[in-house]
Design a protein around this motif. Structure first.
Motif: not given
Lengths: 453, 504
Positions: A271-272, A447, A449, B184, B187, B489, B491
């Motif tokens: 996610r990063i 999804s 970011p 984060e 997730r 997650k 959302l």
């Protein structure tokens, strides 16, 4: 990874002397070699009524051929599928109390494969019975059904440990770029699912005959045993196995990066964003390996390291950073990994890593940094010999790489002797600015970011 | 490196122990004209019996300020491990401050009143010492590993971190930024998402233990420096702490050293925790989180069981090892060796200060998600009958007993194990007395506890994987299927304090 063994008294280090103190660590051992070529290393340790048996076969991903990535490791799984006289080794191990907690297992890396079990001291004969039977009698009961099952199990291992782990895919990209097919390291040790699934019974048979010979193995026993009894048992269980060939160590030239290679790796699990900078590395126990290890600590091995201070503490653009010097038999790699923090980007990370590297290449590390890194490395060696399983693996490792099971004190000395000038030199020679691989790992799940379309 | 199986360290410490070795099989009996290798057909007899392993038992002392000290001498390597355990962890998080204990642990070693973060790190590294701070559901542990000849300066650093953290605003903000990045990351991580869902099911959406591990974005953003200071002032007290020491030291000398550094630490009464009750065991649900790009589904079945101090605790741990804790247990054999759908499927029984948790866990190839659940359910139903063979029981006992020396081999493990025993309210000689208690267990006892505590009708299910591979999930009739993708997650808008740390 170079074997890192033991300890040292850091008072001596603090005093700046390189004298070896009375508590200098070592692993006392005796050894003998059977007529069939099996080299056996014994080390008594009577702290607990346990004994560990550890067999190294000098075969790993390095010995694979194109189209069979992942095969050495798949083969390792077959060694647990039963042999002629021990049809269900797992059940035998469970019955003697080695069924829990990793007491019995095996592992495969780029250059070697090991098998080990820690058992009650009274069960040493059974441990040797199991190891000798799969060394000598794996093939008679091997069949396609067993292989098909393990092909699926190993495919799931890849899904679990690579595909479903953040940044796992970047590791595959690293292997494929530094070691392009037909180099045997391509697809890393785990291999591709397609090629794992392509393995045949004939492949297993051929691999066994070529590499799983007493002459191509070493056996270490550490723990609570009587060396005379152990020698008799080893002779009984292994003495009549045919020696087989003595396969040559693979000798494949290390492909060399000749420019800066940049790749973007989409990762649906991460996610990063993450930056990886990778250079061609050295072989275990190469002359500049120790300096390279110290360099990795100075750069990214601790909270006081240059990259941590700059990226995590000062600029606050990274959530974590580390550097490692991975030595491999066919040539390793030096790697810097920085994971972004918040919305910071790989470009920002790269700029700061470059700045740190430029400064280090130019002015070198301070003497204090090098001393601190040496203490960390040598101090870390201590803890590894606290366990009999660790000592057994280390004895086999030193034997494999240096032909000297008693190498531990020399290994400690090797690190203690590293100078500031050598680390400075390593920064210039091991990390050339114009020959490296840069991986930009980007989250690809819609999804995420920071996901890019 | 790839291995045949993942090593599961630690799970053995949950139970352990038993009689000695199995009876030897009969010696080789040569037939008329045996093939030359026929003698290999027989498993060799064990060597003459060796003395049984004696698990370490600490000497218990205390400092004048009521700080309890557990000591175990071990001169095998020139290392000393000192674990300072605070007896409050995530259970000290206020309702709107999920993640506070984790935040305290993260910021604790980022500087003291007299040392900056960098100075602290430099001094530790110069000693080749390591200091880790780990938050848990029911405590925070400061774990020091140092070389014995630098024990004194290393203890200075441990004491300074424990007693005088500065929580400077700049350090707090740095830790916050890293923590939010970590949240984060979770997730996207199927294992982490499954753990959070399990925690929510086990402990409830309003309980501190039912929150996502490390808190939520909202709660972590809301934490102030004052919250850290208050947590520290409230819970970091000698009467709410324990020192556990294992390694190369002289007892009287180390007691004096500890008294010099911790003796002036002032006791203060610690407020009783006011935690909400755990949720009632209700209708079983199946919680799903969609991970469209995942090649596997992470599966978890979990329920609360009993307290670590229950007379049935050892029997339940043993039952679990037999049913799903060993590589050879049927659960793993069926899903891995028969089906080839997984790299490993195991069950566990663990304990915290207030309850125990039974859990089946593993990840399976996505296309066989529903098939796998069907197989797992069949095995868990067998658990509930308590029907195991004498061999299965013996292998479990033997595994528990024989894994003890390895599990208690290092000073790190020994010091931590004493803390765990103390936190759980178990006697400190728990492992030393285990062989006798384990030996007394029989199949009837295993059957009784299995039937009592492992009813699958009460075990909720969590599936984190691609929804497209979940066709037929409802038809398994495990319970109503609840899709929590949006909440898990991040959302959708969350209720103020959302979900939880699980197995730590």
């Amino acid at each position: 990874m170079p074997p890192r063994a033991v300890v040292v008294t850091s008072l001596l280090l603090l005093a700046g002397t390189s004298a070896l103190g009375a508590t200098e660590p070592s692993i006392p051992y005796t050894e003998f070699t059977l007529p069939n070529g099996l080299r056996v290393i014994l080390s008594e340790d009577h702290r607990a009524p346990q004994v560990t048996v550890n067999v190294w076969y000098h075969v790993g991903a390095a010995n694979q051929r194109p189209g069979r990535s992942g095969f050495a490791h798949l083969f390792e799984h077959m060694m647990f599928s039963g042999s002629q006289h021990v049809p269900d080794p797992d059940k035998v191990l469970a019955a003697i109390g080695a069924g829990l907690g990793g007491a019995a297992n095996g592992s495969t890396n780029f250059d070697r494969t090991n098998y080990f079990e820690t058992v009650p001291a009274s069960q040493l004969p059974t441990a040797l019975w199991i190891e000798s039977d799969r060394m000598g009698f794996l093939l008679p009961t091997l069949d396609a059904k067993k292989l098909v099952t393990q092909r699926d199990v190993v495919s799931n291992e890849r899904r679990q440990r690579i595909e479903n782990q953040p940044y796992g895919r970047a590791y595959l990209e690293l292997c494929d770029t530094l070691y392009p097919k037909p180099h045997p390291y391509y697809h890393c040790v785990i291999g591709s699912i397609e090629e794992i699934q392509a393995a045949s019974v004939e492949d297993v048979q051929g691999f066994f005959r070529e590499f799983y010979t007493p002459r191509n193995a070493t056996l270490a026993i550490v723990g609570d045993f009587d060396p005379k009894v152990a020698r008799e048992l080893v002779t009984r269980y292994f003495g009549d196995l045919p020696g087989g060939g003595d396969p040559k160590r693979p000798d494949v030239p290390q492909p060399r990066l000749d420019r800066v290679v940049e790749k973007t790796v989409p990762d649906p699990v991460a996610r990063i964003p993450q930056l990886q900078m990778v250079w061609n590395g050295v072989k275990p126990f190469a002359p500049d390996e120790a300096a390279g290890d110290i360099l990795s600590v100075v750069l990214g091995g601790s909270k006081t390291s240059r990259l941590y201070r700059r990226l995590v503490e000062e600029k606050q653009i990274a959530s974590g950073v580390f550097a490692t010097n991975s030595s491999l038999g066919l040539g390793g790699y030096f790697q810097i990994v920085a994971t972004a923090r918040g919305n910071h980007t790989v470009a920002e990370l790269r700029k700061e890593v470059q700045a740190v590297l430029d400064e280090l290449r130019k002015n070198g590390p301070t003497a204090a940094e090098v001393e601190r890194a040496k203490r960390i490395v040598v101090g870390g060696m201590v803890r590894s010999v606290e366990r009999i399983a660790g000592k057994a693996d280390q004895l086999n490792s030193y034997t494999f790489w240096t032909n000297d099971p008693g190498y531990l004190p020399k290994d400690v000395a090797r690190y203690k002797e590293v100078t500031t000038a050598q680390v400075h030199e390593a920064a210039r020679t091991l990390l050339p600015a114009d020959r490296m691989l840069v991986l930009d790992v980007e989250p690809s799940s819609p999804s995420a970011p920071g996901a890019r379309p | 490196m790839s291995a045949r199986r993942l090593s599961t360290v630690g799970l053995l410490l949950l139970a352990l122990g038993c009689a000695s070795s199995k009876p030897a099989p009969p010696p080789v009996a040569p037939a008329a004209a045996p093939p030359p290798d026929a003698w290999r057909n027989t498993q060799p007899p064990p060597l003459a019996a060796v003395p049984a392993f004696r698990a370490p038992v600490p000497v218990q002392r205390s400092l004048p300020n009521r700080l309890t000290v557990l000591l175990r001498e071990n001169h095998a390597v020139p290392v000393v491990v000192v674990e300072l355990a605070i007896r409050t962890g995530v259970d000290g998080d206020p309702p709107d401050r999920a993640g506070l204990a984790d935040f305290v642990a993260g910021a604790l070693d980022e500087g003291t009143r007299s040392r900056t973060s960098q100075q602290l790190a430099e001094q530790l590294e110069d000693l080749a010492a390591s200091l880790g701070v780990s938050p848990g559901l029911d405590g925070i542990r400061l774990h020091l590993n140092c070389l014995s000849d630098t024990l004194e300066p290393a203890l200075d650093l441990l004491a300074d971190v424990a007693l005088n953290p500065a929580f400077r605003p700049a350090d707090v903000e740095r830790v916050r930024g890293i923590t939010l990045t970590g949240l984060e990351q979770r997730r996207g991580n199927p294992g982490a998402l499954a753990s959070d869902e399990v925690a929510r099911l086990l402990y409830g959406a309003k309980h501190p233990w039912g929150q996502p591990a490390g808190g939520t974005v909202e709660s972590v953003k809301a934490i102030r420096r004052q919250d850290l200071l208050r947590f520290h002032d409230t819970y970091f007290r000698p009467n709410n702490a324990l020192l556990s020491v294992s390694g190369d030291f002289e007892p009287e000398k180390i007691l004096a050293l500890l008294a010099e550094r911790f003796g002036a630490w002032r006791p203060k009464s610690v407020p009783p925790s006011r935690l909400p009750p755990f949720p009632k065991e209700g209708a079983r649900t199946v919680v799903t989180v969609d991970m469209p790009d995942s090649t596997q589904s992470q599966l978890a079945l979990a329920t609360r069981t009993l307290s670590a101090t229950s007379p049935d605790a050892l029997a339940l741990s043993t039952a679990n090892v037999a049913l799903g804790g060993l590589f050879t247990s049927r659960l793993n054999q069926q899903l891995r060796e028969v089906r080839g759908w997984t790299y490993g499927m195991f069950s566990s029984v663990g304990f915290n200060k207030r309850t125990g948790v039974f859990q089946v866990r593993g990840s399976v190839v996505a296309q066989h998600t529903v098939d796998s659940l069907k197989d797992i359910e069949a095995e868990v139903k067998r658990y509930a009958t308590g029907d195991i063979t004498e061999d299965e029981l013996q292998h479990a006992k033997e595994g528990i007993l024989q894994s003890l020396p390895q599990a208690l081999e290092t000073n790190d493990a020994v010091a931590s194990t004493f803390v765990t025993l103390s936190n759980l309210g178990r006697p400190l000689d728990w492992y030393a007395t285990l062989p006798g208690r384990l030996g007394a267990l029989d199949r009837n006892e295993i059957a009784r506890v299995s039937r009592t505590y492992l009813d699958p009708a009460k075990v909720p299910v969590v599936v984190v994987g691609p929804r497209k591979d979940q066709e037929g999930l409802a038809e398994l009739r495990l319970g109503p299927v609840v899709d929590r993708t949006a909440e898990a997650k991040g959302l959708a808008a969350r209720p103020a304090p959302p979900a939880a740390p699980a197995a730590r």
